[in-house]
Structure formats: structure tokens, C-alpha cells
Design a protein around this motif. Structure first.
Motif, PDB file in Angstrom:
ATOM      1  N   ALA A  56       4.943 -23.017 -21.978  1.00  0.00           N
ATOM      2  CA  ALA A  56       6.064 -22.213 -22.472  1.00  0.00           C
ATOM      3  C   ALA A  56       7.111 -22.008 -21.382  1.00  0.00           C
ATOM      4  CB  ALA A  56       5.554 -20.878 -22.992  1.00  0.00           C
ATOM      5  N   SER A  57       6.674 -21.651 -20.173  1.00  0.00           N
ATOM      6  CA  SER A  57       7.645 -21.392 -19.107  1.00  0.00           C
ATOM      7  C   SER A  57       8.261 -22.680 -18.577  1.00  0.00           C
ATOM      8  CB  SER A  57       6.995 -20.594 -17.972  1.00  0.00           C
ATOM      9  OG  SER A  57       5.874 -21.264 -17.431  1.00  0.00           O
ATOM     10  N   ALA A  58       7.499 -23.796 -18.579  1.00  0.00           N
ATOM     11  CA  ALA A  58       8.081 -25.078 -18.154  1.00  0.00           C
ATOM     12  C   ALA A  58       9.126 -25.559 -19.156  1.00  0.00           C
ATOM     13  CB  ALA A  58       6.979 -26.118 -17.976  1.00  0.00           C
ATOM     14  N   THR A  59       8.890 -25.321 -20.432  1.00  0.00           N
ATOM     15  CA  THR A  59       9.883 -25.687 -21.448  1.00  0.00           C
ATOM     16  C   THR A  59      11.108 -24.778 -21.348  1.00  0.00           C
ATOM     17  OG1 THR A  59       8.086 -26.435 -22.878  1.00  0.00           O
ATOM     18  CG2 THR A  59      10.230 -26.102 -23.908  1.00  0.00           C
ATOM     19  N   TRP A  60      10.859 -23.476 -21.090  1.00  0.00           N
ATOM     20  CA  TRP A  60      11.999 -22.572 -20.861  1.00  0.00           C
ATOM     21  C   TRP A  60      12.846 -23.071 -19.698  1.00  0.00           C
ATOM     22  CZ3 TRP A  60      12.648 -20.129 -16.142  1.00  0.00           C
ATOM     23  CH2 TRP A  60      13.793 -19.332 -16.046  1.00  0.00           C
ATOM     24  N   ALA A  61      12.214 -23.594 -18.638  1.00  0.00           N
ATOM     25  CA  ALA A  61      12.962 -24.077 -17.476  1.00  0.00           C
ATOM     26  C   ALA A  61      13.969 -25.145 -17.866  1.00  0.00           C
ATOM     27  CB  ALA A  61      11.996 -24.610 -16.415  1.00  0.00           C
ATOM     28  N   GLU A  62      13.639 -25.960 -18.868  1.00  0.00           N
ATOM     29  CA  GLU A  62      14.589 -26.965 -19.343  1.00  0.00           C
ATOM     30  C   GLU A  62      15.863 -26.309 -19.868  1.00  0.00           C
ATOM     31  OE1 GLU A  62      12.860 -29.985 -21.940  1.00  0.00           O
ATOM     32  OE2 GLU A  62      10.876 -29.243 -21.373  1.00  0.00           O
ATOM     33  N   THR A  63      15.709 -25.169 -20.556  1.00  0.00           N
ATOM     34  CA  THR A  63      16.889 -24.482 -21.089  1.00  0.00           C
ATOM     35  C   THR A  63      17.692 -23.818 -19.982  1.00  0.00           C
ATOM     36  OG1 THR A  63      15.938 -22.266 -21.474  1.00  0.00           O
ATOM     37  CG2 THR A  63      15.512 -23.966 -23.139  1.00  0.00           C
ATOM     38  N   TRP A  64      17.030 -23.415 -18.903  1.00  0.00           N
ATOM     39  CA  TRP A  64      17.696 -22.638 -17.852  1.00  0.00           C
ATOM     40  C   TRP A  64      18.392 -23.528 -16.836  1.00  0.00           C
ATOM     41  CZ3 TRP A  64      19.785 -18.235 -17.183  1.00  0.00           C
ATOM     42  CH2 TRP A  64      20.044 -17.733 -15.902  1.00  0.00           C
ATOM     43  N   TYR A  65      17.731 -24.598 -16.420  1.00  0.00           N
ATOM     44  CA  TYR A  65      18.266 -25.442 -15.357  1.00  0.00           C
ATOM     45  C   TYR A  65      19.118 -26.598 -15.880  1.00  0.00           C
ATOM     46  CZ  TYR A  65      15.099 -22.892 -12.288  1.00  0.00           C
ATOM     47  OH  TYR A  65      14.462 -21.903 -11.587  1.00  0.00           O
ATOM     48  N   ASP A  66      19.188 -26.764 -17.188  1.00  0.00           N
ATOM     49  CA  ASP A  66      20.061 -27.785 -17.775  1.00  0.00           C
ATOM     50  C   ASP A  66      20.695 -27.199 -19.028  1.00  0.00           C
ATOM     51  OD1 ASP A  66      21.364 -30.169 -18.100  1.00  0.00           O
ATOM     52  OD2 ASP A  66      19.656 -31.220 -18.992  1.00  0.00           O
ATOM     53  N   ARG A  67      21.413 -26.100 -18.855  1.00  0.00           N
ATOM     54  CA  ARG A  67      21.946 -25.352 -19.985  1.00  0.00           C
ATOM     55  C   ARG A  67      22.897 -26.197 -20.826  1.00  0.00           C
ATOM     56  NH1 ARG A  67      21.830 -19.984 -21.157  1.00  0.00           N
ATOM     57  NH2 ARG A  67      19.658 -20.326 -20.627  1.00  0.00           N
ATOM     58  N   SER A  68      23.617 -27.133 -20.207  1.00  0.00           N
ATOM     59  CA  SER A  68      24.570 -27.925 -20.982  1.00  0.00           C
ATOM     60  C   SER A  68      23.886 -28.797 -22.028  1.00  0.00           C
ATOM     61  CB  SER A  68      25.410 -28.811 -20.049  1.00  0.00           C
ATOM     62  OG  SER A  68      24.593 -29.765 -19.393  1.00  0.00           O
ATOM     63  N   GLU A  69      22.596 -29.128 -21.831  1.00  0.00           N
ATOM     64  CA  GLU A  69      21.853 -29.950 -22.785  1.00  0.00           C
ATOM     65  C   GLU A  69      20.660 -29.184 -23.356  1.00  0.00           C
ATOM     66  OE1 GLU A  69      23.078 -32.634 -23.731  1.00  0.00           O
ATOM     67  OE2 GLU A  69      24.473 -33.177 -22.122  1.00  0.00           O
ATOM     68  N   SER A  70      20.776 -27.870 -23.411  1.00  0.00           N
ATOM     69  CA  SER A  70      19.621 -27.056 -23.802  1.00  0.00           C
ATOM     70  C   SER A  70      19.240 -27.201 -25.262  1.00  0.00           C
ATOM     71  CB  SER A  70      19.886 -25.573 -23.489  1.00  0.00           C
ATOM     72  OG  SER A  70      21.022 -25.102 -24.190  1.00  0.00           O
ATOM     73  N   GLU A  71      20.092 -27.861 -26.074  1.00  0.00           N
ATOM     74  CA  GLU A  71      19.683 -28.070 -27.459  1.00  0.00           C
ATOM     75  C   GLU A  71      18.445 -28.963 -27.534  1.00  0.00           C
ATOM     76  OE1 GLU A  71      22.295 -31.610 -26.659  1.00  0.00           O
ATOM     77  OE2 GLU A  71      22.365 -29.472 -26.184  1.00  0.00           O
ATOM     78  N   VAL A  72      18.160 -29.725 -26.465  1.00  0.00           N
ATOM     79  CA  VAL A  72      16.979 -30.595 -26.466  1.00  0.00           C
ATOM     80  C   VAL A  72      15.702 -29.757 -26.540  1.00  0.00           C
ATOM     81  CG1 VAL A  72      15.719 -32.355 -25.205  1.00  0.00           C
ATOM     82  CG2 VAL A  72      18.214 -32.430 -25.272  1.00  0.00           C
ATOM     83  N   PRO A  73      15.433 -28.855 -25.585  1.00  0.00           N
ATOM     84  CA  PRO A  73      14.233 -28.023 -25.734  1.00  0.00           C
ATOM     85  C   PRO A  73      14.335 -27.016 -26.871  1.00  0.00           C
ATOM     86  CG  PRO A  73      15.477 -27.360 -23.788  1.00  0.00           C
ATOM     87  CD  PRO A  73      16.082 -28.647 -24.262  1.00  0.00           C
ATOM     88  N   HIS A  74      15.548 -26.545 -27.178  1.00  0.00           N
ATOM     89  CA  HIS A  74      15.681 -25.564 -28.261  1.00  0.00           C
ATOM     90  C   HIS A  74      15.268 -26.134 -29.613  1.00  0.00           C
ATOM     91  CE1 HIS A  74      17.160 -22.188 -26.104  1.00  0.00           C
ATOM     92  NE2 HIS A  74      18.355 -22.669 -25.833  1.00  0.00           N
ATOM     93  N   ALA A  75      15.218 -27.455 -29.745  1.00  0.00           N
ATOM     94  CA  ALA A  75      14.789 -28.046 -31.013  1.00  0.00           C
ATOM     95  C   ALA A  75      13.361 -27.653 -31.371  1.00  0.00           C
ATOM     96  CB  ALA A  75      14.902 -29.568 -30.947  1.00  0.00           C
ATOM     97  N   ARG A  76      12.603 -27.233 -30.387  1.00  0.00           N
ATOM     98  CA  ARG A  76      11.226 -26.810 -30.678  1.00  0.00           C
ATOM     99  C   ARG A  76      11.178 -25.520 -31.500  1.00  0.00           C
ATOM    100  NH1 ARG A  76       7.642 -29.910 -28.208  1.00  0.00           N
ATOM    101  NH2 ARG A  76       8.215 -31.016 -26.295  1.00  0.00           N
ATOM    102  N   PHE A  77      12.229 -24.719 -31.427  1.00  0.00           N
ATOM    103  CA  PHE A  77      12.210 -23.451 -32.160  1.00  0.00           C
ATOM    104  C   PHE A  77      12.238 -23.671 -33.669  1.00  0.00           C
ATOM    105  CE2 PHE A  77      14.415 -19.786 -34.066  1.00  0.00           C
ATOM    106  CZ  PHE A  77      13.497 -18.792 -33.756  1.00  0.00           C
ATOM    107  N   PRO A  78      13.233 -24.355 -34.233  1.00  0.00           N
ATOM    108  CA  PRO A  78      13.234 -24.518 -35.695  1.00  0.00           C
ATOM    109  C   PRO A  78      12.156 -25.459 -36.203  1.00  0.00           C
ATOM    110  CG  PRO A  78      15.067 -25.714 -34.729  1.00  0.00           C
ATOM    111  CD  PRO A  78      14.455 -24.922 -33.618  1.00  0.00           C
ATOM    112  N   THR A  79      11.819 -26.509 -35.431  1.00  0.00           N
ATOM    113  CA  THR A  79      10.911 -27.519 -35.953  1.00  0.00           C
ATOM    114  C   THR A  79       9.444 -27.232 -35.683  1.00  0.00           C
ATOM    115  OG1 THR A  79      11.197 -28.829 -33.934  1.00  0.00           O
ATOM    116  CG2 THR A  79      12.622 -29.355 -35.812  1.00  0.00           C
ATOM    117  N   GLN A  80       9.137 -26.405 -34.680  1.00  0.00           N
ATOM    118  CA  GLN A  80       7.743 -26.124 -34.354  1.00  0.00           C
ATOM    119  C   GLN A  80       7.414 -24.636 -34.454  1.00  0.00           C
ATOM    120  OE1 GLN A  80       7.110 -27.962 -30.462  1.00  0.00           O
ATOM    121  NE2 GLN A  80       6.249 -29.776 -31.428  1.00  0.00           N
ATOM    122  N   PHE A  81       8.136 -23.797 -33.698  1.00  0.00           N
ATOM    123  CA  PHE A  81       7.761 -22.379 -33.669  1.00  0.00           C
ATOM    124  C   PHE A  81       7.911 -21.729 -35.031  1.00  0.00           C
ATOM    125  CE2 PHE A  81       8.173 -17.877 -32.842  1.00  0.00           C
ATOM    126  CZ  PHE A  81       7.175 -17.664 -31.899  1.00  0.00           C
TER     127      PHE A  81
END
Length: 740
Positions: free
Chosen positions: A318-343
Motif C-alpha cells: 500500500a505505501s509503495a503504491t502510494w509512493a508512485e502517486t507522491w513522487y510522480d504526481r504528474s502521472e499519478s493516474e497510473v497508480p490511482h487506477a487501482r482505486f476504481p478497478t480494484q479497491f
């Protein structure tokens, strides 16, 4: 550092691929609205992954732990041909912890089993590796003009003193040099922000070898962190094709355990990273590097506390996936896709061991960042530092210390409704406010649609809800409904539950209300109460206990005389027993709060819920321990006996009449009296009553519309003498029951 160790490999697919901004189904905003991404072959798989299917078979006793880990390892490296047919149906998925746990198990394996797992655990440059060795019979590989063995590895040399990048040069030194340079540039971009000292970052990784040089080749030849670019397409399998999805096999691996002065293994370690070389030209490569390097930084804090027999704590992924949203905010839709499709499509809670769900649970660290700041995630990992191996409860406690679940999980659950217009109108923060790339309007897939119609009360299906999870309902209200009631009185345990409703007024504006008791009730004829739709959120903030029971919703065609009365009754009493050879004295002191309801002037009934509760202390001379009890009051039928934590209340009478009450408690506890062996017993006169026992009447006062309970208890029955005092007043309440 240990001289020889098993290398721990945690295989992990990268973040899910999402459509580009111009593609159909794009998550980008259009007039403030977004739609969830569609799920295609190159995106998140539908249904459980192969890893989840395999782990479920282990949990069900169909596979041994070793077989399960081996199969999961094959799935993580996308070798479906090596799997039994029933596990080939799932998607590739992600499974960072499997090879780490396989390596943990390796020290107890037989020589033959160790030979099976070794090619999966060593570094790619090791001759025994599946990426560097000759084809292995155990992996069912076949000879090919382009063999899987990499004979010539090139590396980045002195391009950076902190890390080294490796790539196979068999297909051309120029290509390898160019790919290495590309990876070096990406790693340099994220290294400094990701290694900021605590508490503003995770801090640096642990060196991958002893200082001063002399590190053996199995650790990359020096103390720098190693990144390996792998040509996965080189591997060919019997009876299968040579196509490996582009999102396969990004991984962070433990390099070696650190040892203390006595040679004992510490909980922290260094690590190295495997990357899919074919993704170098995609935006996902930076996400891969962030995710896997964050694992290396986690290892520098504590790896062993978060892993136990093939399972990892959810906060790792969970925290490693969050890091994708934090350290690459311009492309954060990539990890955020897990919210509608999985969570949003999963019934699992945060504490779930489901492999797929652990990545999707990144939304809790994202919520932590929004409520506090990014340092809360780093602080949690600092708190994990001293924990013992496999201390999952301690890891959860470290997360809870940053943002306590009991006070904040209900906010998380309401925010996960993810209907921006509704939440914004009700003045509830949205995730989109924290990150404009977040997917708007992706409500929970399991939300139940129902109608509230007079004469047709709604009752949900009974059943448990898992800890750290929530259930959702969307109610529409029939135009003929006037008095509307939504009740969570039959959901328990009350202490672990939170209830919230979002109400739509006829003006279109939404309002949020928190349950201030066991029900929300409103009259649609009253000004400002013309509600025509409701979202109900029932959340469980416990980390261990599920919610049981069901919710109810009902309506009447008129806001007739629903009357609520309630208040507190206090008592104390002494019981002297002359029965037997040893006289004993029992003392009790307690209070109870209850709310009673009468519909249309009918008999009073108990309003079950947290507003109707009790507590008392009980002591018997010569016995220990004393008893302290607290619980809820319930309107049980005459044949049902109360149990520990339950008080049975039988009210009689109607509004405007005297109010008789009978009260029984079912509490029992184990005690020893006068040196006897411990035995289970109950309170003799927990509520002493005014003859007959456990009975008292509240006298109606028409001047104040109140019911007054006053009596001096005095009873002699069967060798027992009871004396004490009972006092209390019930008053007329508003239609919505207040808390005590």
C-alpha cells in the motif's frame, strides 16, 4: 553483512496501465467529471490474480506452503505454463512478497527442494539464475537460438556513486549502454527526493555490501544499490508462446540480511531491483522504479516484521503504491487506477491478506497524506523499525498511531463514496482536491440500491462485514413517505461501528449527518426536511472484529405522534445472606440509560442501540475478583435469557400513564469465594428492584410530562435481606433521540 545468504526476491508487476488522455475511457476530467478506466488486456485483470487463486488454495489446505510459494513465484515472473491448469486462468497481477518469503523458507528446505527454488532467488548475474543460467529442466525450458543465458553483462560503471545499473549486452553493447544511460537518468531523478532524511522522507537505503570495497560479485561487486534491466523475452517455454506482458517483473529484492556484532540477523537489510527493460520508453518505468526503490527503503527500516509464512502486511504494498502517486504526481493516474478497478470492487477490508487488495489499499496512505501530510507515512515506517519478526499487529498499531482508525475511518469510508458533486455539496473533502489526477465518480461497486416506501419496510441481508471496511446503501424515497427512519440499531458491536448519511434536499443541496444514536429520523413535512434521496455509510473501525446484523429503513405516510422518552436510572443496594454456615454481603452500584418509543400512543418499546446501555460494579464479601460490567439494553422476548453484556428490559404502559419496568442482567464472571476453586457465577441482585424483584415503576407527572422513579428497596426472601435506593427521571425527548 553475512558472507553467504539466500537472496530474497519480491516479484512485483508495475502499476496498472491506464488509457492515454486522448483514448476512449480516459480518466482525465471533462467539465469536472471523470469516468473510471476501462479494463483491457494491458490493464488490470478482471477477477482474482493467479497469486490470489494460489494463496487461497494454500489457505484451504489444497497446496503445501512450499508448493504455493513456488507457484506464486512462477506467476509473479509470468511463467503460466509451469502452473497447474486451475491457476492459469487468473491475470498476471502483482505479488511483491512471494520470493522474499520463498527465500525465508529456503533455510529449512531439503537439498532437492532448495535446488528447485535457487534459480528464482539469486541475482540475474549469478550463473544459477533463470535469467543468466543455461535452461533448467526444473523450469521446463527448451533450447533456442536466442538462449535465456546472458553471457555478457554491462553496467553503468562510475556514472553514479550511489547505484549501479546492469543490462545484458549479448544483443549489442551499444543498445545496452543506451538503455543503461536511460535508466540511470530516471533513477537520478527520483533518488534525492526519495532518500530525504527522516522525518521528511524514508532516509537512505542500507549499503549493498561492506564499506571500503571488496564486495563479492554476488552482491554486485560494491556497496552501491544495483538495478538490473531484464530481457524477459529471451525465455522460451515448452508448449507455450514467448509473449510476456510488458507490465511483468519489476521487483525489489533483499540483498542480504544485516548482522549485529554477535552474528544475529537484524530485521533490516539492503536490496536490489529488477526492472523490465522493455518498459524503458514508457511512463510506467518511472513508476516501477519508484515502487521498487521504495521497497528497498522499507527494507532499510524493517523487512521481517511485515512478512510471515508467505504473507506480507498490507502496508508494504500500500505505501509503495502510494509512493508512485507522491513522487510522480504528474502521472499519478497510473497508480490511482487501482482505486476504481480494484479497491471499490472488493469486499475486503484494509487488514485483508488478499494479495490483489493490498496494492489497492494504497488509498489509506493517500488518505493519511491528505489528512496529515506525507511525513505520516514515513513516521509510520520509523515506528515499525524496532518491531519483531512477523509482528503484523505491531505494524497496524504503528499506522494507527499516526491516524487512529477509531476517529478517522468513518471519514475515510465517507470519502470513498467518491461522488464529487454529492460530497462537495455536503462539504465533505474529496480525493480529487488532493490530486487532480484522481478518478472522480467511482462509487463502491457493492453499493446497494433500495427504496423507502410507506408500508414496505426495508431490511438488509444479515451477515458479517469485515474489519476496516464499510457498507453502502443508496435509498430513494417515495413521494408519499412523510416520516422516514433509517436505523442501525440491529448492527453490532456498537462500539466498533460508525453511521453516516448524506441527505439530498428538494433544493438539490446535500447534507451530511452523523448518527447520534441508533437511528436518523426526519419528517418531510417539516421545513428544511424535504429529503428525497439518502446515501447510508456504515463503517467498521475495528482492526479485529466484524460487524454483524442488518440495517433498516422505513416510512409512514404521516408524521403522526411518535413519542420518545428517556433518561437515567441509578441504584445502589446491599444484600445480606444468612443462608448457610458463612454469612455473606453483596453490594452493587450502577446506572442505566434508556430511550423508549411509542408509536401513535401505543405501548412503549425499548429503542435498542448505544443510547440504551448500563454499567454497574458488584462485590461479594470473601470473593474475588469483584465485577465491573457494562453493556447494552435489549428488548428480548420472554423466552430469551440475557447473556453477559446484555440487559433485558421489559417496559409496560403507554404515554401519559405510569411506566412499569422490569430489568434483568445476564452478566457472569469467574471468581473464588472463601478459598474455593474458581467458578462462574452471576450477580444475585444486579438491579434490586422494588418488590417483586427487578421491578420498578415510574410515576407519571402530567405537569412536567415526566416519569419519576423513586423507591427504597426493602426485601426479605429465602434467607436474603435486600435494602437500597433507586432513583431516576424519564423526560419527553425530541423525535431524534439524543445521546446520553
Amino acid at each position: 553483512m553475512a558472507a553467504t545468504v539466500a537472496l530474497i526476491v519480491a516479484a512485483c508487476s508495475s502499476s496498472p496501465t491506464t488509457p492515454s488522455a486522448a483514448a476512449p475511457g480516459s480518466p482525465r476530467s471533462t467539465n469536472g467529471q471523470t469516468t473510471p478506466p476501462t479494463i483491457g488486456a494491458a490493464q488490470l485483470p478482471q477477477g482474482p490474480s493467479r497469486a490470489s487463486l494460489i494463496q487461497q488454495a494454500v489457505d484451504d489446505g489444497q497446496l503445501t506452503e512450499l508448493s504455493g510459494l513456488l507457484y506464486r513465484a512462477y506467476a509473479a515472473l509470468n511463467l503460466p505454463e509451469l502452473l497447474p491448469s486451475q491457476f492459469q486462468v487468473g491475470g498476471p497481477g502483482t505479488d511483491d512478497g512471494v520470493l522474499a518469503d520463498l527465500a525465508d523458507l529456503s533455510s529449512s528446505l531439503s537439498p532437492s527442494d532448495l535446488a528447485r527454488v535457487t534459480p528464482l532467488l539469486v541475482r540475474p548475474t549469478d550463473p544459477r539464475s533463470i535469467f543468466a543460467a543455461q535452461p533448467s529442466a526444473s523450469l521446463q525450458m527448451v533450447e533456442d537460438p536466442n538462449p535465456s543465458k546472458c553471457a555478457n553483462w554491462d553496467d553503468s560503471g562510475t556514472l553514479d556513486a550511489r547505484f549501479k545499473v546492469w543490462a545484458c549486452a549479448d544483443r549489442g553493447a551499444d543498445d545496452a549502454e543506451l538503455d543503461i544511460a536511460t535508466a540511470v537518468a530516471l533513477i537520478k531523478e527520483i533518488w534525492d527526493p526519495m532518500t530525504v532524511a527522516e522525518p521528511n522522507g524514508m532516509g537512505p537505503p542500507k549499503p549493498d555490501g561492506p564499506d571500503g570495497g571488496g564486495t563479492s560479485p554476488e552482491y554486485g561487486g560494491d556497496s552501491r544499490i544495483d538495478f538490473y534491466l531484464l530481457d524477459l523475452g529471451q525465455i522460451v517455454y515448452r508448449e507455450g508462446n514467448n509473449e510476456i506482458p510488458e507490465d511483468a517483473a519489476a521487483a525489489a529484492q533483499v540483498s542480504a540480511p544485516y548482522l549485529d556484532a554477535s552474528g544475529q540477523v537484524l530485521n533490516s537489510s539492503s536490496g536490489f531491483v529488477l526492472l523490465n527493460r522493455s518498459r524503458l520508453d514508457s511512463k510506467e518505468m518511472k513508476q516501477d522504479i519508484i515502487h521498487e526503490f521504495f521497497h528497498v527503503l522499507q527494507m532499510a527500516h524493517n523487512r521481517r516484521a511485515t512478512h510471515d509464512h508467505g504473507l506480507s502486511h498490507w502496508f508494504v504494498e500500500a505505501s509503495a503504491t502510494w509512493a508512485e502517486t507522491w513522487y510522480d504526481r504528474s502521472e499519478s493516474e497510473v497508480p490511482h487506477a487501482r482505486f476504481p478497478t480494484q479497491f471499490q470492487s472488493s469486499p475486503a477490508g484494509l487488514e485483508s491478506a488478499d494479495i490483489d487488495h493490498q496494492y489497492a489499499s494504497y488509498i489509506w496512505p493517500f488518505f493519511m497524506q491528505q489528512e496529515l501530510d506525507e511525513k505520516s507515512i514515513f513516521d509510520a515506517w520509523q515506528s515499525i523499525d524496532p518491531l519483531a519478526p512477523a509482528d503484523f499487529a505491531g505494524v497496524t498499531a504503528a499506522i494507527n498511531d499516526e491516524l487512529p482508525f477509531d476517529k478517522n475511518f468513518r471519514e475515510f469510508a465517507v470519502r470513498n463514496l467518491d461522488l464529487d458533486q454529492v460530497l462537495t455539496s455536503a462539504q465533505v473533502p474529496t480525493y480529487h482536491e488532493a490530486d487532480s489526477n484522481f478518478y472522480q465518480n467511482s462509487p463502491p461497486a457493492g453499493m446497494i440500491e433500495a427504496s423507502i416506501i410507506p408500508g414496505e419496510p426495508y431490511e438488509s441481508q444479515p451477515g458479517p462485514a469485515v474489519p476496516l471496511n464499510a457498507a453502502y446503501w443508496h435509498f430513494t424515497i417515495a413521494p408519499t413517505a412523510k416520516l422516514v427512519t433509517v436505523s442501525i440499531a440491529n448492527v453490532s458491536p456498537f462500539a466498533d461501528m460508525d453511521g453516516d448519511v448524506l441527505l439530498r434536499h428538494s433544493s438539490g443541496k446535500w447534507e451530511r449527518r452523523k448518527f447520534n444514536g441508533s437511528e436518523v429520523k426526519f419528517c418531510r413535512d417539516d421545513p428544511g426536511q424535504d429529503i428525497d434521496a439518502i446515501y447510508l455509510v456504515v463503517s467498521d473501525h475495528s482492526t479485529t472484529d466484524p460487524l454483524l446484523g442488518y440495517v433498516e429503513a422505513s416510512a409512514k405516510e404521516a408524521c403522526s405522534g411518535a413519542i420518545h422518552v428517556g433518561g437515567t436510572i441509578a441504584w445502589d443496594a446491599t444484600t445480606t445472606s444468612t443462608y448457610g454456615d458463612t454469612p455473606t454481603t453483596d453490594t452493587v452500584s450502577g446506572s442505566m440509560h434508556m430511550i423508549l418509543a411509542s408509536e401513535d400512543g401505543g405501548p412503549f418499546t425499548l429503542e435498542q442501540g448505544p443510547d440504551s446501555s448500563y454499567s454497574y460494579d458488584y462485590d461479594t464479601s470473601g470473593c474475588s475478583p469483584t465485577g465491573h460490567f457494562a453493556g447494552v439494553l435489549k428488548a428480548l422476548d420472554a423466552q430469551t435469557e440475557p447473556t453477559t453484556g446484555i440487559g433485558k428490559v421489559i417496559p409496560q404502559g403507554k404515554p401519559g400513564q405510569d411506566l412499569p419496568l422490569t430489568v434483568y442482567f445476564g452478566d457472569k464472571w469467574t471468581r473464588s469465594c472463601n478459598g474455593s476453586d474458581p467458578y462462574e457465577d452471576g450477580a444475585l441482585h444486579a438491579f434490586p428492584g422494588c418488590a417483586p424483584a427487578s421491578f420498578i415503576t415510574g410515576l407519571f407527572d402530567s405537569n412536567s410530562n415526566s416519569y419519576n422513579f423513586r423507591c427504597e428497596t426493602l426485601q426479605d426472601e429465602g434467607g436474603y435481606h435486600v435494602s437500597g435506593h433507586i432513583t431516576g427521571t424519564f423526560t419527553l425527548l425530541d423525535s431524534q433521540s439524543p445521546a446520553p
